[in-house]
Design an enzyme around this catalytic site. Structure first.
Site, short mmCIF file in Angstrom:
data_model
loop_
_atom_site.label_atom_id
_atom_site.label_comp_id
_atom_site.label_asym_id
_atom_site.label_seq_id
_atom_site.Cartn_x
_atom_site.Cartn_y
_atom_site.Cartn_z
N LYS A 177 -43.79 -6.88 -9.41
CA LYS A 177 -43.54 -6.87 -7.96
C LYS A 177 -44.00 -8.23 -7.43
O LYS A 177 -45.18 -8.46 -7.18
CB LYS A 177 -44.32 -5.74 -7.28
CG LYS A 177 -43.72 -5.25 -5.95
CD LYS A 177 -43.62 -6.29 -4.87
CE LYS A 177 -44.96 -6.62 -4.25
NZ LYS A 177 -44.82 -7.64 -3.11
N SER A 230 -55.50 -11.63 -2.06
CA SER A 230 -56.71 -11.73 -1.25
C SER A 230 -57.75 -10.71 -1.72
O SER A 230 -57.40 -9.68 -2.32
CB SER A 230 -56.39 -11.49 0.22
OG SER A 230 -56.02 -10.14 0.43
N CYS A 285 -55.72 -20.71 -4.88
CA CYS A 285 -57.00 -20.01 -4.98
C CYS A 285 -58.04 -20.88 -5.65
O CYS A 285 -59.24 -20.60 -5.56
CB CYS A 285 -56.83 -18.70 -5.75
SG CYS A 285 -56.36 -18.90 -7.48
#
Length: 498
Positions: A177, A230, A285
């Site tokens: 996904k 996140s 990140c």
């Protein structure tokens, strides 16, 4: 006449499949602010169909020899390499990062494919002959079954390859996904896997958002979940997935510190801070978002960074001179700019809101530098995820170390110094999963593993590399004996090994 935006399809049974849902999600061109495509969010039934396809493909794919699975990865690697330009251009179109940056992302993804081709060696078990009288013991690693990956917008090609390369070569089948913000590249990768010889159903893609994620988490046929995003979502995915009995690795957010000691080469440190702080518009990140300047190095370091920030060429990926592109969406750009509007007493040395393209239709924000940031301010505590570099000044190494170790996140960190003893002390003492010594973005090579500590990781295994092989397999220990029937007898005592 306005042309209708094309619809991004799903990928099921090695075929692109049109969505049947009613919810439509926009895919923007971040450089122009115009919608360029539409994602038809997968329904629960469509996600179920992708899982069913993977489940049906699993027995046959698992039964393939290690050499055959490695051969598919070798072919896939060659196809990705041959189509580098097309893949990078597609990443740039939907994400906004420069073509050179997209090419760098792809190069790191290729490393993961290359690691996976070593599966015949990586999946070797152990063997102990004569563990007991006439008894041999050996261990093997076997695939889990259907596994799923949920990936972020910032690396639409590389992060999926962190997951599915190892998962597939270990004999699992996969449902991906991707982010709904830049989903098209996953369909191109899926087609390259098909061309490489991956059988129907072994790799599937469902486009969508939270509904598809929740369906995968709850699905009884999905054995494991990999997630990058996140921290709040990572924690929620980990808790829901483990509650459903699944194996989960969920990588969350970061607030990466770069500690600069007084003896560091100021020019080299400034080059590193600018490269690691503003690459991909800070949407990494592993981006450096905080420079911790120790003692007298602060003033010359801030000046050096400021000089370099002013020379960064911000523009669309179609501009060959562009070094930094737009952010992923208008909402995100506005959120990041809000930190500059209210710096909380810190000094905005370079304000990216004044960049030439910042008030245009695209989602641009210039590189920004904020000095004298307080550790209690949102500029320090929040994961901004944009081209805003904060400088925190401290007097001593001990203060710098405490700042890093007290932070909620523990993804990556770096130290810049000429002192080998100080560097070794730092890597020993710092509470962080990935450490760079005069390296600002310490992303491990593919034969190590990627992952942080504290609120940057939920789960006990990191992504890709050896941990990736371990995550996508489970061990089985076999104890065997081939006795002479004439010596067989009943013995109710505890089995003996001596």
């Amino acid at each position: 006449m306005t042309l209708e935006a094309p619809e991004i399809r799903h990928w099921i049974d090695n075929t692109a499949v049109a969505g049947t849902g009613t919810r439509r999600l926009p895919v923007w061109d971040p450089a122009t602010g115009q919608q360029q495509a539409t994602v038809v969010a997968a329904t629960a039934a469509e996600t179920d169909a992708a899982v069913a396809s993977a489940l049906a493909a699993f027995p046959g794919w698992r039964a393939q020899s290690l050499s055959r699975r490695a051969e598919v990865m070798f072919r896939f690697r060659e196809l990705v390499d041959a189509n580098r330009k097309e893949i990078a251009a597609l990443v740039s179109l939907e994400h906004g990062k420069t073509v050179a940056d997209a090419g760098g992302e792809l190069a790191r993804g290729l490393e993961n494919i290359e690691f996976a081709t070593g599966a015949p060696h990586l999946l070797k078990g152990g063997y102990s002959e004569q563990a007991a009288g006439g008894v041999d013991v050996y261990s093997i690693r076997q695939p889990l079954g259907v596994v799923a990956g949920i990936t972020p917008f910032n690396f639409p090609a590389m992060v999926p390859m962190w997951m599915f390369c190892n998962a597939l070569v270990c004999g699992n089948t996969f449902v991906l996904k991707p982010s709904e913000k830049d989903p098209s590249v996953t369909l191109l990768l899926a087609d390259l896997l098909r061309q490489a010889g991956l059988p129907d159903g072994a790799f599937n893609v469902v486009q969508g958002d939270r509904e598809a994620v929740e369906t995968l988490i709850a699905h009884p046929d999905v054995q494991a979940l990999s997630f990058v995003g996140s921290t709040p979502v990572a924690k929620a995915v980990y808790e829901a997935g483990t509650r459903a009995g699944k194996r989960v690795q969920a990588l969350g957010g970061a607030k990466n510190h770069m500690v600069v000691l007084p003896d560091a080469d100021v020019d080299a440190a400034a080059d590193a801070a600018v490269s690691a702080g503003y690459g991909s518009a800070g949407e990494r990140c592993m981006a450096i978002s905080v420079v911790v300047a120790v003692g007298p190095v602060a003033d010359p370091l801030v000046r050096a960074i400021s000089e370099r920030v002013g020379r960064i060429n911000v523009g669309p990926a179609t501009d060959p001179a562009a070094e930094m592109g737009p952010l992923i969406s208008r909402e995100h750009r506005d959120r990041v700019a809000g930190y500059l509007a209210d710096p909380g007493g810190a000094e905005v040395v370079v304000d990216g809101r004044n960049a030439p393209l910042a008030d245009g239709p695209g989602f641009f924000l210039g590189a920004s530098l904020v000095d004298r940031v307080s550790p209690g301010s949102p500029l320090y505590t929040d994961e901004i995820f944009g081209p805003v570099l904060s400088v925190v000044r401290v007097d001593t190494y001990e203060e710098a170390l405490k700042l890093v170790n007290d932070n909620e996140y523990g993804n990556g960190t770096a130290i810049f110094t000429r002192d080998g003893g100080a560097a070794r002390r730092f890597q020993y003492d710092v509470v962080c999963g990935m450490v760079g010594v005069n390296v600002p973005v310490p992303v491990p090579v593919a034969y190590y593993s990627f992952g942080g500590w504290k609120s940057s990781l939920f789960g006990d295994l990191h992504m890709y590399g050896p941990d990736g092989i371990q995550f996508y397999t489970r061990s089985k220990v076999v104890t065997s004996r081939w006795p002479d029937p004439a010596t067989s007898q009943v013995d109710l005592g505890f089995p003996k090994v001596r």
